[in-house]
Motif scaffolding. Structure first.
Motif, PDB file in Angstrom:
ATOM      1  N   VAL A  19      -9.114  17.626  28.266  1.00 45.61           N
ATOM      2  CA  VAL A  19      -9.061  16.179  28.082  1.00 45.61           C
ATOM      3  C   VAL A  19      -8.044  15.850  26.994  1.00 45.61           C
ATOM      4  N   ILE A  20      -7.209  14.855  27.242  1.00 45.16           N
ATOM      5  CA  ILE A  20      -6.302  14.328  26.221  1.00 45.16           C
ATOM      6  C   ILE A  20      -7.001  13.125  25.589  1.00 45.16           C
ATOM      7  N   ASP A  21      -7.340  13.225  24.338  1.00 42.64           N
ATOM      8  CA  ASP A  21      -8.157  12.213  23.661  1.00 42.64           C
ATOM      9  C   ASP A  21      -7.267  11.157  23.020  1.00 42.64           C
ATOM     10  N   PHE A  22      -7.000  10.087  23.744  1.00 49.18           N
ATOM     11  CA  PHE A  22      -6.130   9.026  23.244  1.00 49.18           C
ATOM     12  C   PHE A  22      -6.832   8.177  22.180  1.00 49.18           C
ATOM     13  N   PRO A  23      -6.065   7.460  21.360  1.00 52.26           N
ATOM     14  CA  PRO A  23      -6.671   6.553  20.373  1.00 52.26           C
ATOM     15  C   PRO A  23      -7.541   5.505  21.055  1.00 52.26           C
ATOM     16  N   SER A  24      -8.546   5.033  20.335  1.00 50.43           N
ATOM     17  CA  SER A  24      -9.482   4.047  20.869  1.00 50.43           C
ATOM     18  C   SER A  24      -8.947   2.631  20.687  1.00 50.43           C
ATOM     19  N   TYR A  25      -9.275   1.770  21.628  1.00 50.60           N
ATOM     20  CA  TYR A  25      -9.050   0.336  21.440  1.00 50.60           C
ATOM     21  C   TYR A  25     -10.122  -0.214  20.511  1.00 50.60           C
ATOM     22  N   SER A  26     -11.361   0.299  20.651  1.00 46.63           N
ATOM     23  CA  SER A  26     -12.479  -0.123  19.825  1.00 46.63           C
ATOM     24  C   SER A  26     -13.438   1.047  19.681  1.00 46.63           C
ATOM     25  N   ARG A  27     -13.786   1.408  18.445  1.00 46.68           N
ATOM     26  CA  ARG A  27     -14.724   2.510  18.232  1.00 46.68           C
ATOM     27  C   ARG A  27     -16.085   2.193  18.835  1.00 46.68           C
ATOM     28  N   ALA A  28     -16.517   0.937  18.684  1.00 45.83           N
ATOM     29  CA  ALA A  28     -17.817   0.546  19.233  1.00 45.83           C
ATOM     30  C   ALA A  28     -17.823   0.663  20.746  1.00 45.83           C
ATOM     31  N   GLU A  29     -16.757   0.200  21.391  1.00 46.78           N
ATOM     32  CA  GLU A  29     -16.655   0.286  22.849  1.00 46.78           C
ATOM     33  C   GLU A  29     -16.648   1.743  23.304  1.00 46.78           C
ATOM     34  N   THR A  30     -15.938   2.585  22.574  1.00 49.57           N
ATOM     35  CA  THR A  30     -15.882   4.008  22.924  1.00 49.57           C
ATOM     36  C   THR A  30     -17.265   4.625  22.851  1.00 49.57           C
ATOM     37  N   LEU A  31     -18.020   4.296  21.803  1.00 52.06           N
ATOM     38  CA  LEU A  31     -19.368   4.834  21.642  1.00 52.06           C
ATOM     39  C   LEU A  31     -20.302   4.329  22.731  1.00 52.06           C
ATOM     40  N   LEU A  32     -20.200   3.047  23.057  1.00 46.14           N
ATOM     41  CA  LEU A  32     -21.140   2.429  23.981  1.00 46.14           C
ATOM     42  C   LEU A  32     -20.829   2.716  25.448  1.00 46.14           C
ATOM     43  N   ALA A  33     -19.544   2.855  25.794  1.00 44.26           N
ATOM     44  CA  ALA A  33     -19.192   3.003  27.211  1.00 44.26           C
ATOM     45  C   ALA A  33     -18.195   4.124  27.480  1.00 44.26           C
ATOM     46  N   GLY A  34     -17.241   4.343  26.586  1.00 40.27           N
ATOM     47  CA  GLY A  34     -16.182   5.318  26.799  1.00 40.27           C
ATOM     48  C   GLY A  34     -14.832   4.671  26.543  1.00 40.27           C
ATOM     49  N   LYS A  35     -13.764   5.371  26.889  1.00 41.65           N
ATOM     50  CA  LYS A  35     -12.412   4.842  26.677  1.00 41.65           C
ATOM     51  C   LYS A  35     -11.436   5.548  27.600  1.00 41.65           C
ATOM     52  N   LYS A  36     -10.226   5.024  27.666  1.00 40.27           N
ATOM     53  CA  LYS A  36      -9.181   5.659  28.462  1.00 40.27           C
ATOM     54  C   LYS A  36      -8.735   6.952  27.793  1.00 40.27           C
ATOM     55  N   ARG A  37      -8.683   7.996  28.583  1.00 43.47           N
ATOM     56  CA  ARG A  37      -8.222   9.309  28.127  1.00 43.47           C
ATOM     57  C   ARG A  37      -7.244   9.859  29.160  1.00 43.47           C
ATOM     58  N   GLY A  38      -6.771  11.062  28.929  1.00 42.06           N
ATOM     59  CA  GLY A  38      -5.876  11.705  29.870  1.00 42.06           C
ATOM     60  C   GLY A  38      -6.435  13.041  30.317  1.00 42.06           C
ATOM     61  N   LEU A  39      -5.832  13.616  31.342  1.00 39.13           N
ATOM     62  CA  LEU A  39      -6.270  14.889  31.912  1.00 39.13           C
ATOM     63  C   LEU A  39      -5.072  15.818  32.022  1.00 39.13           C
ATOM     64  N   GLU A  40      -5.127  16.927  31.311  1.00 31.12           N
ATOM     65  CA  GLU A  40      -4.045  17.919  31.359  1.00 31.12           C
ATOM     66  C   GLU A  40      -4.505  19.134  32.142  1.00 31.12           C
ATOM     67  N   CYS A  41      -3.708  19.542  33.115  1.00 31.18           N
ATOM     68  CA  CYS A  41      -4.045  20.677  33.975  1.00 31.18           C
ATOM     69  C   CYS A  41      -2.936  21.720  33.944  1.00 31.18           C
ATOM     70  N   VAL A  42      -3.344  22.974  33.989  1.00 32.62           N
ATOM     71  CA  VAL A  42      -2.409  24.084  34.141  1.00 32.62           C
ATOM     72  C   VAL A  42      -2.477  24.523  35.603  1.00 32.62           C
ATOM     73  N   VAL A  43      -1.406  24.262  36.339  1.00 33.34           N
ATOM     74  CA  VAL A  43      -1.365  24.541  37.773  1.00 33.34           C
ATOM     75  C   VAL A  43      -0.559  25.812  38.018  1.00 33.34           C
ATOM     76  N   ASP A  44      -1.137  26.704  38.796  1.00 30.19           N
ATOM     77  CA  ASP A  44      -0.496  27.990  39.100  1.00 30.19           C
ATOM     78  C   ASP A  44       0.282  27.861  40.411  1.00 30.19           C
ATOM     79  N   ILE A  45       1.596  27.736  40.288  1.00 29.44           N
ATOM     80  CA  ILE A  45       2.449  27.586  41.466  1.00 29.44           C
ATOM     81  C   ILE A  45       3.169  28.904  41.713  1.00 29.44           C
ATOM     82  N   GLU A  46       2.578  29.708  42.553  1.00 33.05           N
ATOM     83  CA  GLU A  46       3.132  31.018  42.929  1.00 33.05           C
ATOM     84  C   GLU A  46       3.451  31.854  41.695  1.00 33.05           C
ATOM     85  N   GLY A  47       2.512  31.896  40.751  1.00 29.10           N
ATOM     86  CA  GLY A  47       2.661  32.714  39.559  1.00 29.10           C
ATOM     87  C   GLY A  47       3.309  32.017  38.380  1.00 29.10           C
ATOM     88  N   THR A  48       3.889  30.844  38.595  1.00 26.78           N
ATOM     89  CA  THR A  48       4.464  30.055  37.500  1.00 26.78           C
ATOM     90  C   THR A  48       3.461  28.997  37.070  1.00 26.78           C
TER      91      THR A  48
END
Length: 328
Positions: free
Chosen positions: A160-189
């Motif tokens: 998970v890429i943990d981006f800055p919060s728009y609101s700490r209270a909102e993050t605690l109560l519901a969540g926030k926008k984050r990112g997703l980083e994946c390591v993809v294996d493309i034929e050994g690369t």
């Protein structure tokens, strides 16, 4: 009179328990559900030898189509039909990796369907990673949605890429926008790919998020809804200090983007799909890559258009060019 008050007090307590216990449990459990990876071995990965890697990104708007509200009042069959059409569109562009934004995972307003799982199965992607931005429950209603990466190649790791919060209270109560980083294996690369969805309400939060992407994370390809368009483009915005998220990408000079210049026609705009006028969805490639093709796909299945890019490692592109030059 005393008995009546006791009965009322007990009813109130029972109602509060029914409301808050499921909510509290859902928020506690959200940390364990925030990230998951899934694989099916029923399909063989395609070969990319000598051809570009095709990557797509698509904000599917929870499958609601052109409606502004997720509570559209449409039937489950209607929502399912739209998901089927989205799956066909994804399959038609023949992408190797697809980044999805605003994808639901068991949300009540989309009839408790895991849209990432459904689209992966229908479009033919044996590997997927899911990352939840919002995750909570009130009584019988669930709000669970975020980002997903679908892949024809094995996903070896995801974080998970943990981006800055728009609101700490909102993050605690519901969540926030984050990112997703994946390591993809493309034929050994191993290729680092990030799916992002930045704040829709504040350019300052978006700029700070880009700072984190540029300086902390290590993806080579970044795709998704940035909710930001650079200075000089239509509908560009800045934060209080005149900062802009895509301008920040350019200042760091670590990634290439398309379009470079302000679009002259609607074919490069990504939002709104019914009245294209801005570019807020992007596929960024590091200097290790060469962008060969880049286009937005006209469609009214979401309020965003899907982006598709063909990219190739510079070293591979040079080999291909050298091989073609040596042919008689």
């Amino acid at each position: 009179m005393v008995n009546r008050r006791r009965i009322i007090a007990r009813v109130v307590c029972l109602v509060l328990i029914l409301i808050f216990v499921p909510y509290i449990v859902s928020r506690i459990a959200s940390s364990w559900r925030g990230l998951s990876a899934h694989a099916s071995t029923s399909m063989d990965a395609p070969s990319v030898n000598g051809r570009p890697l095709r990557i797509a990104c698509y904000n599917i708007a929870h499958g609601r189509g052109q409606s502004k509200s997720n509570w559209t009042g449409e039937s489950k069959a209607m929502r399912q039909q739209r998901l089927d059409e989205i799956a066909k569109q994804i399959a038609s562009v023949d992408a190797d990796i697809v980044v999805l934004n605003e994808v639901d995972f068991d949300s009540s307003w989309s009839f408790s369907v895991n849209q990432a799982e459904y689209l992966a199965e229908q479009a033919g992607y044996p590997y997927r990673a899911e990352q939840r931005n919002l995750d909570f429950r009130v009584l019988f209603w669930k709000w669970r949605f975020g980002n997903a990466v679908l892949s024809r190649f094995p996903i070896r790791d995801s974080t998970v890429i943990d981006f800055p919060s728009y609101s700490r209270a909102e993050t605690l109560l519901a969540g926030k926008k984050r990112g997703l980083e994946c390591v993809v294996d493309i034929e050994g690369t191993l290729i680092d790919v990030a799916g992002v969805h930045l704040s829709h309400r504040n350019e300052g939060v978006r700029t700070k998020s880009v700072d984190l992407l540029m300086n902390v994370t290590k993806p080579k390809l970044i795709a998704g809804d940035f909710n930001s368009t650079p200075t000089g483009f239509p509908r560009s915005t800045t934060d209080a200090s005149e900062g802009n998220a895509i301008d920040k990408v350019d200042e760091n000079a670590l990634f290439q983007r398309r379009p470079i210049d302000s679009p002259s026609g609607e074919s490069e705009f990504t939002f709104h799909s019914s009245d294209p006028g801005s570019v807020i969805d992007w596929i960024l490639a590091s200097d290790d890559w060469q962008i060969i093709d880049y286009k937005a796909i006209p469609s009214l299945l979401s309020d965003h258009r899907m982006l598709v890019a063909e990219v190739m490692l510079v070293s591979d592109a040079q080999e291909v060019e050298s091989g073609n030059a040596n042919k008689p």
